[in-house]
Write a protein that holds these residues in place. Structure first.
Motif, PDB file in Angstrom:
ATOM      1  N   THR A 215      46.827  59.614  36.803  1.00  0.00           N
ATOM      2  CA  THR A 215      45.926  60.375  35.651  1.00  0.00           C
ATOM      3  C   THR A 215      46.774  61.614  35.120  1.00  0.00           C
ATOM      4  O   THR A 215      46.738  61.970  33.647  1.00  0.00           O
ATOM      5  CB  THR A 215      44.754  60.984  36.527  1.00  0.00           C
ATOM      6  N   THR A 216      47.794  62.196  35.960  1.00  0.00           N
ATOM      7  CA  THR A 216      48.454  63.317  35.182  1.00  0.00           C
ATOM      8  C   THR A 216      49.775  62.553  34.714  1.00  0.00           C
ATOM      9  O   THR A 216      50.304  63.554  33.948  1.00  0.00           O
ATOM     10  CB  THR A 216      48.616  64.571  36.335  1.00  0.00           C
ATOM     11  N   PHE A 217      50.254  61.669  35.281  1.00  0.00           N
ATOM     12  CA  PHE A 217      51.595  61.065  34.896  1.00  0.00           C
ATOM     13  C   PHE A 217      51.362  60.322  33.485  1.00  0.00           C
ATOM     14  O   PHE A 217      52.297  60.383  32.582  1.00  0.00           O
ATOM     15  CB  PHE A 217      52.072  59.954  35.801  1.00  0.00           C
ATOM     16  N   SER A 218      49.982  59.637  33.227  1.00  0.00           N
ATOM     17  CA  SER A 218      50.046  58.966  31.945  1.00  0.00           C
ATOM     18  C   SER A 218      50.281  59.825  30.649  1.00  0.00           C
ATOM     19  O   SER A 218      50.625  59.374  29.816  1.00  0.00           O
ATOM     20  CB  SER A 218      48.657  58.136  32.098  1.00  0.00           C
ATOM     21  N   PRO A 219      49.717  60.977  30.660  1.00  0.00           N
ATOM     22  CA  PRO A 219      49.811  61.674  29.185  1.00  0.00           C
ATOM     23  C   PRO A 219      51.255  62.088  29.238  1.00  0.00           C
ATOM     24  O   PRO A 219      51.878  62.191  28.193  1.00  0.00           O
ATOM     25  CB  PRO A 219      48.863  62.887  29.838  1.00  0.00           C
ATOM     26  N   ILE A 220      51.987  62.233  30.515  1.00  0.00           N
ATOM     27  CA  ILE A 220      53.267  62.689  30.221  1.00  0.00           C
ATOM     28  C   ILE A 220      54.068  61.329  29.342  1.00  0.00           C
ATOM     29  O   ILE A 220      55.127  61.649  28.468  1.00  0.00           O
ATOM     30  CB  ILE A 220      54.217  62.946  31.376  1.00  0.00           C
ATOM     31  N   ASN A 221      53.795  60.091  29.942  1.00  0.00           N
ATOM     32  CA  ASN A 221      54.377  59.214  29.187  1.00  0.00           C
ATOM     33  C   ASN A 221      53.865  58.924  27.780  1.00  0.00           C
ATOM     34  O   ASN A 221      54.749  58.831  26.786  1.00  0.00           O
ATOM     35  CB  ASN A 221      54.037  57.820  30.016  1.00  0.00           C
ATOM     36  N   HIS A 222      52.559  59.015  27.599  1.00  0.00           N
ATOM     37  CA  HIS A 222      52.157  58.748  26.280  1.00  0.00           C
ATOM     38  C   HIS A 222      52.457  59.723  25.418  1.00  0.00           C
ATOM     39  O   HIS A 222      52.866  59.283  23.912  1.00  0.00           O
ATOM     40  CB  HIS A 222      50.514  58.675  26.364  1.00  0.00           C
ATOM     41  N   TRP A 223      52.393  61.007  25.491  1.00  0.00           N
ATOM     42  CA  TRP A 223      52.832  62.115  24.548  1.00  0.00           C
ATOM     43  C   TRP A 223      54.217  62.468  24.810  1.00  0.00           C
ATOM     44  O   TRP A 223      54.507  63.387  24.113  1.00  0.00           O
ATOM     45  CB  TRP A 223      51.896  63.317  24.798  1.00  0.00           C
ATOM     46  N   ASP A 224      54.887  61.718  25.413  1.00  0.00           N
ATOM     47  CA  ASP A 224      56.390  61.638  25.522  1.00  0.00           C
ATOM     48  C   ASP A 224      57.029  63.047  25.870  1.00  0.00           C
ATOM     49  O   ASP A 224      57.955  63.750  24.874  1.00  0.00           O
ATOM     50  CB  ASP A 224      57.248  61.057  24.080  1.00  0.00           C
ATOM     51  N   LEU A 225      56.568  63.672  26.890  1.00  0.00           N
ATOM     52  CA  LEU A 225      56.861  64.737  27.370  1.00  0.00           C
ATOM     53  C   LEU A 225      58.328  64.774  27.506  1.00  0.00           C
ATOM     54  O   LEU A 225      58.910  63.807  28.380  1.00  0.00           O
ATOM     55  CB  LEU A 225      56.151  65.428  28.662  1.00  0.00           C
ATOM     56  N   GLN A 226      59.321  65.646  27.080  1.00  0.00           N
ATOM     57  CA  GLN A 226      60.778  65.467  26.999  1.00  0.00           C
ATOM     58  C   GLN A 226      61.409  66.813  28.066  1.00  0.00           C
ATOM     59  O   GLN A 226      60.727  67.985  28.201  1.00  0.00           O
ATOM     60  CB  GLN A 226      61.714  65.931  25.736  1.00  0.00           C
ATOM     61  N   LEU A 341      42.708  67.638  20.457  1.00  0.00           N
ATOM     62  CA  LEU A 341      42.082  67.606  21.731  1.00  0.00           C
ATOM     63  C   LEU A 341      42.054  66.171  22.106  1.00  0.00           C
ATOM     64  O   LEU A 341      41.319  65.491  21.233  1.00  0.00           O
ATOM     65  CB  LEU A 341      40.894  68.558  21.750  1.00  0.00           C
ATOM     66  N   ALA A 342      42.705  65.876  22.884  1.00  0.00           N
ATOM     67  CA  ALA A 342      42.492  64.263  23.319  1.00  0.00           C
ATOM     68  C   ALA A 342      42.132  64.025  24.809  1.00  0.00           C
ATOM     69  O   ALA A 342      42.129  65.077  25.628  1.00  0.00           O
ATOM     70  CB  ALA A 342      43.803  63.703  23.331  1.00  0.00           C
ATOM     71  N   GLY A 343      41.715  63.000  25.293  1.00  0.00           N
ATOM     72  CA  GLY A 343      41.423  62.629  26.546  1.00  0.00           C
ATOM     73  C   GLY A 343      41.879  61.618  27.148  1.00  0.00           C
ATOM     74  O   GLY A 343      42.651  60.642  26.474  1.00  0.00           O
ATOM     75  N   SER A 344      42.262  61.393  28.217  1.00  0.00           N
ATOM     76  CA  SER A 344      42.898  60.484  29.038  1.00  0.00           C
ATOM     77  C   SER A 344      42.232  60.122  30.350  1.00  0.00           C
ATOM     78  O   SER A 344      41.508  61.193  30.872  1.00  0.00           O
ATOM     79  CB  SER A 344      44.286  60.651  29.164  1.00  0.00           C
ATOM     80  N   MET A 345      42.312  59.010  31.036  1.00  0.00           N
ATOM     81  CA  MET A 345      41.924  58.737  32.259  1.00  0.00           C
ATOM     82  C   MET A 345      42.834  57.675  33.158  1.00  0.00           C
ATOM     83  O   MET A 345      43.197  56.575  32.412  1.00  0.00           O
ATOM     84  CB  MET A 345      40.306  58.641  32.289  1.00  0.00           C
ATOM     85  N   THR A 346      43.225  57.646  34.138  1.00  0.00           N
ATOM     86  CA  THR A 346      43.948  57.039  35.019  1.00  0.00           C
ATOM     87  C   THR A 346      44.943  56.190  34.137  1.00  0.00           C
ATOM     88  O   THR A 346      45.452  56.746  33.304  1.00  0.00           O
ATOM     89  CB  THR A 346      43.099  55.793  35.740  1.00  0.00           C
ATOM     90  N   GLY A 347      45.415  55.029  34.422  1.00  0.00           N
ATOM     91  CA  GLY A 347      46.492  54.264  33.639  1.00  0.00           C
ATOM     92  C   GLY A 347      46.521  52.862  34.302  1.00  0.00           C
ATOM     93  O   GLY A 347      45.939  52.620  35.495  1.00  0.00           O
ATOM     94  N   GLY A 348      47.133  51.983  33.516  1.00  0.00           N
ATOM     95  CA  GLY A 348      47.266  50.547  33.980  1.00  0.00           C
ATOM     96  C   GLY A 348      48.164  50.366  35.409  1.00  0.00           C
ATOM     97  O   GLY A 348      48.665  51.272  35.702  1.00  0.00           O
ATOM     98  N   ILE A 349      48.195  49.211  35.728  1.00  0.00           N
ATOM     99  CA  ILE A 349      48.733  48.745  37.084  1.00  0.00           C
ATOM    100  C   ILE A 349      50.353  48.930  36.861  1.00  0.00           C
ATOM    101  O   ILE A 349      50.934  49.444  37.757  1.00  0.00           O
ATOM    102  CB  ILE A 349      48.566  47.266  37.336  1.00  0.00           C
ATOM    103  N   ALA A 350      50.843  48.601  35.575  1.00  0.00           N
ATOM    104  CA  ALA A 350      52.238  48.887  35.409  1.00  0.00           C
ATOM    105  C   ALA A 350      52.577  50.290  35.316  1.00  0.00           C
ATOM    106  O   ALA A 350      53.625  50.586  36.115  1.00  0.00           O
ATOM    107  CB  ALA A 350      52.559  48.140  34.249  1.00  0.00           C
TER     108      ALA A 350
END
Length: 399
Positions: A215-226, A341-350
């Motif tokens: 749940t906390t890793f998915s936003p790092i990926n999607h919003w491409d934290l560098q 202001l965005a929302g996110s929840m969990t992530g897919g299996i991969a």
């Protein structure tokens, strides 16, 4: 012949070996194939038994007060693509509490929560290729989806257009009734929804990665934290402390905002460069317009504009905590800063497998306190009262 004579007198073979021992060894060699056959048959019977439908010990909530007690639940027979996992560790997520309290609608009682679990594979279907018996597997927030819709094909099974089957309190499309979660001794799941846990990691510390971690890793990926970017984490509980650890491992400059003064030192120990209290108005002003990305992990609604103000132009605050109507976002102020202001929840299996592998590579795991099943109710109340440091993990091997 007396017993003493029988013990001392021995006829020797041509090679000088005791005839008695020779005959014994010959009998043993003759019996070896039979013994091996019996052992193989026993192993096959045991393997077959592990795939059969069974009644399993679990711990269930029976009302919205969270009155947990032992309860027996059914687990289906394993199909050709299923794995049977003997659960070793299952952690408590705030979602479990929201569910039994009826915050998201009245659940079906008895409710067996738990969607952060790690255990040993004790049975595999005939067509399973991802696991072998004895492997360690994890199960997270979902156990099935259609697999054919656009979202499933994009590795977003949690957004299945035909209905995701969540790990507990969800319609069980295979067995009927509802699904039961990880506060139990065993689970049967499709191999596609089980995660590989690398060897040598802290298994109890990895259980929370199956929900809080992804749940906390998915936003790092999607919003491409560098690496080097400023990343704000709002709230540092079960979700927030993993957000800090994962972003710090990514190389970001992490800043924590908390309401608990005793968590400031913890935040820095977890890798944060800075940590502040919300009530520190001077500190809040000093952070204006300085963040590339922010993550809110607070599990209840609160006025968010004070944190939106801290974003740089065109940057985003992602809410993963409060799954209720959002409060205090001011349209004019957001428009002026062109903030999102965005929302996110969990992530897919991969993506969940990705966070597991990332955490193993960087030595990241949850900070937790181990409890027994009998302590579930008490631990849930401590989570609500912000007394958890930082995840409660249930030792299911003690059940």
């Amino acid at each position: 012949m007396c017993q003493s004579c029988n013990d001392t007198f021995q006829t020797l073979t041509r090679d000088g070996e005791s005839r008695r021992n020779f005959l014994r060894s010959g009998a043993a060699l003759a019996a070896a194939p039979l013994a091996a056959s019996v052992a193989t048959q026993a192993a096959a019977q045991e393997a077959g038994a592990s795939l059969e439908a069974s009644e399993v010990q679990a711990w269930a909530a029976f009302d919205t007060d969270g009155s947990f007690a032992p309860h027996t639940i059914p687990r289906r027979a394993a199909g050709p693509k299923d794995v049977v996992v003997e659960i070793m560790y299952s952690s408590i997520c705030h979602s479990d509490i929201h569910t039994y309290k009826g915050d998201w609608g009245m659940p079906q009682f008895p409710l067996v929560p738990g969607h952060e679990m790690v255990g040993r594979v004790v049975g595999i279907g005939a067509e399973v290729t991802k696991f072998r018996e004895g492997d360690i597997a994890g199960v997270g927030t979902m156990v099935d989806s259609c697999g054919t819709c656009a979202n499933c094909l994009a590795d977003r099974e949690q957004n299945c257009l035909n209905g995701t089957t969540f790990t507990y309190n969800s319609e069980d499309k295979i067995s009927g009734g509802v699904t039961y979660g990880g506060y139990s001794k065993k689970i049967v799941v499709k191999e596609d929804f089980a995660l590989r846990i690398p060897p040598g990691v802290d298994l109890a510390g990895f259980a929370p990665l199956l929900c809080a971690g992804i749940t906390t890793f998915s936003p790092i990926n999607h919003w491409d934290l560098q690496p080097g970017q400023r990343y704000g984490v709002i709230g540092m509980g079960g979700l927030g402390h993993l957000a800090v650890k994962l972003a710090a491992a990514k190389g970001a400059e992490v800043v924590v905002f908390t309401t608990s003064e005793d968590k400031i030192a913890d935040a820095k120990a977890f890798g944060a460069a800075e940590a502040y209290l919300w009530s520190d108005e001077a500190a809040m002003r000093s952070q204006m317009g300085s963040f590339d990305l922010m993550l809110s992990t607070v599990p209840v609604a609160y006025p968010m504009q004070q944190f939106l103000n801290l974003l740089k132009l065109d940057k985003t605050l992602v809410n993963v905590g409060a799954l209720f109507p959002i409060e205090g976002a001011h349209g004019m102020m957001m428009g002026f800063g062109r903030q999102s202001l965005a929302g996110s929840m969990t992530g897919g299996i991969a993506e969940t497998q990705r966070v597991i592998d990332f955490a193993a590579h960087h030595g990241v795991a949850a900070t937790y306190e181990m409890i027994t099943p009998e302590q579930i109710g008490e631990a849930c109340e401590k989570v609500v009262n912000k007394q958890a440091r930082y995840r409660y993990v249930i030792d299911m091997t003690q059940a």
